[in-house]
Design a protein around this motif. Structure first.
Motif: not given
Length: 556
Positions: A241-259
């Motif tokens: 997603l970030l490669h398709k929109a390199p102009q993004i300056v603020e990103l929010g994500t969910g929770r992720f496992s460390a595995d």
């Protein structure tokens, strides 16, 4: 010639600016964007008041019951952006009764009728239905911004109407709402020709999101700057997603496992490498950061060593919010303490706003934080267990919070927690001259605490109190203060119905609402003055008593 040879004095000439047409003054008022400046200027004369009314483009209503929607539309006919807030802030903690009110429908209907050129609409803590969203999509041909914060009552069907009908939408910001998932792929209803999005936030949405539809939408919206995702977006899709929109300056994500495979973190590091990116993730310490982030939100899973990474990497940080991953986990398995906040305050010179949930704190840490960051304008510390003292000295946290208000001269918002006595409220009342909003929970030991606050705090607008030993005497003694404030909330305190009745008689321009347990609600007339009340909500209004109160809410 009068008697005695005196000549009558000529009538005073009207100032030349009185002859200017209203259109000139309306244009002049357009250079006063601040509401306080516009209000001060409008008080000069009737023509300026008329010009201000006709030229106002932005309207903020801090309490949806402070004025009627029809009056707002008639008074300010040229509004392009409106913000309306509903339930009291403590609704976020489940303290406001169900079905309390704050329906958005009357405001949407009035706006559709009187503001056809409306471009922006924001609702906070209100009941927004799918019908409201459908009306918004159908009524405003140049609608551009929809913000819904802590709202309820709508579903993905309503979002589908917005996606399909608002062809010029720039911002769709959905924060902490309760949204029913109707299994409608609402993102797919944005037309293929749609390219105008600048902000897209669906972080609160439950349920799956079609990643292919999202990627296509992100790719064609070349001006997209803010993207906040929900938990359904897997970590391995984030780099794409970030490669398709390199102009993004603020990103929010969910929770992720460390595995996850280490190569995935390397890809994300490369994606995060662009300057100016603000992020909100749960395992930030997994990355080596060099980010010019301004606002940072994260779960307490980041722990102290993760915040140390933030402190060393984000020297332009202005706002930090750390939320509990499991506030009911009494064992406290997460290693987040006062140390993380001290590190960030010491290394981030631009930090001015903090919301920090933790399980322990010390006076020494609070004093260090106050010394490090006297530029705080907002300091909200939420120690999860009530009445928690300094865990080293076992003393109240009075000295620490006193240091905050004495050092931070520009503080406008404060939340206090932990073991606190009346001494800290004396300090707050004496030193917090610019404080506008104060939240107090499980604190104080007598009526003096409330008296210190209401007799001090010159700029106070909103005061919310829960589970404190404050009673009738300081409330009635400082009743005149309430007319200078927007609202007062008190729950589980020591207030009687008789004091509420006296307050209503003494201050007729205030709306005094009393709330009791819905299971034992009964007419106020049948209750004695000595009856203790569960909740009190007092606010200014020019609309008179509201007519949509449920059985458990009664206006005195």
């Amino acid at each position: 010639m009068g008697r005695g040879g005196s000549r009558a004095a000529p009538a005073a000439a009207m100032p030349p600016w009185h002859a200017l047409p209203d259109e000139v003054w309306e244009h002049a008022f357009s250079f006063l964007p601040a509401a306080s400046d516009r209000g001060a200027a409008a008080g000069a004369c009737r023509s300026w008041l008329r010009a201000e009314r006709r030229s106002r483009r932005r309207l903020s209503v801090a309490n949806c019951y402070a004025a009627s929607p029809q009056d707002a539309v008639e008074r300010f006919p040229a509004v392009r952006a409106a913000e309306v807030k509903g339930k009291p802030h403590f609704a976020d903690f489940g303290l406001v009764p169900p079905a309390w009110g704050a329906a958005a429908a009357p405001w949407v209907a009035a706006a559709a009728d009187g503001w056809p050129l409306l471009e922006e609409l924001s609702f906070k803590r209100m009941v927004v239905t799918d019908e409201c969203l459908e009306m918004i999509a159908a009524s405003f041909r140049n609608f551009q911004v929809l913000r819904l914060v802590s709202c309820e009552g709508f579903s993905t069907a309503g979002l589908a109407a917005i996606a399909a009908g608002c062809r010029n939408l720039r911002e769709l910001d959905l924060q902490e709402n309760e949204i029913e998932d109707c299994s409608i792929h609402w993102l797919s209803l944005f037309p293929e020709s749609f390219t105008s999005l600048v902000t897209l936030n669906f972080s609160c949405l439950e349920g799956d999101v079609n990643i292919n539809v999202l990627e296509r939408l992100v790719t064609r919206c070349r001006n997209l700057k803010t993207l906040k995702l929900n938990n359904s977006i897997p970590l391995d899709k984030l780099a794409s997603l970030l490669h398709k929109a390199p102009q993004i300056v603020e990103l929010g994500t969910g929770r992720f496992s460390a595995d996850y495979h280490p190569n995935l973190f390397e890809k994300l590091e490369a994606a995060f490498a662009g300057d100016g990116l603000a992020v909100s993730v749960s395992h930030l310490h997994k990355f080596h950061l060099n980010i010019e982030t301004v606002n940072f939100q994260v779960m307490d899973l980041i722990e102290d060593h993760g915040l140390a990474v933030v402190a060393s990497s984000c020297n332009k940080l202005q706002e930090l919010r750390v939320f509990p991953s499991d506030p009911f986990d009494a064992a406290g398995q997460v290693s987040l303490t006062e140390r993380g906040l001290v590190d960030v305050s010491a290394s981030c010179p631009m930090l001015e706003s903090v919301l920090y949930f933790c399980r322990r704190m010390t006076n020494e840490a609070l004093i260090a934080i106050a010394k490090n960051r006297p530029n705080f304008t907002c300091f909200r510390l939420c120690i999860i267990e009530p009445h928690t003292p300094d865990y080293i000295t076992h003393q109240p946290l009075d000295a620490g919070f006193s240091a905050i208000v004495e050092s931070c001269k520009g503080l406008t918002r404060l939340s206090v927690s932990g073991l606190l006595t009346d001494h800290v409220f004396k300090s707050i009342g004496a030193h917090a001259d610019r404080l506008e909003m104060l939240s107090i929970a499980f604190a104080g030991n007598s009526d003096l605490g409330l008296h210190y606050i209401l007799s001090g705090c010159k700029s106070l607008k909103k005061l919310e109190i829960r589970d404190c030993p404050f009673g009738d005497k300081p409330l009635l003694a400082n009743a005149a203060k309430l007319e200078t404030m927007r609202s007062l909330w008190m729950s589980s305190c020591s207030l009687t119905l008789g004091a509420c009745r006296q307050l209503a008689r003494k201050m007729p321009r205030l709306s005094v609402e009393v709330m009791n347990d819905p299971e034992r609600a009964c007419p106020l007339d049948s209750l004695a003055d000595e009856t203790l009340i569960d909740k009190l909500y007092v606010y200014r209004t020019i609309a008179g008593p509201r007519s949509d109160t449920p059985a458990c809410v009664q206006i005195v």
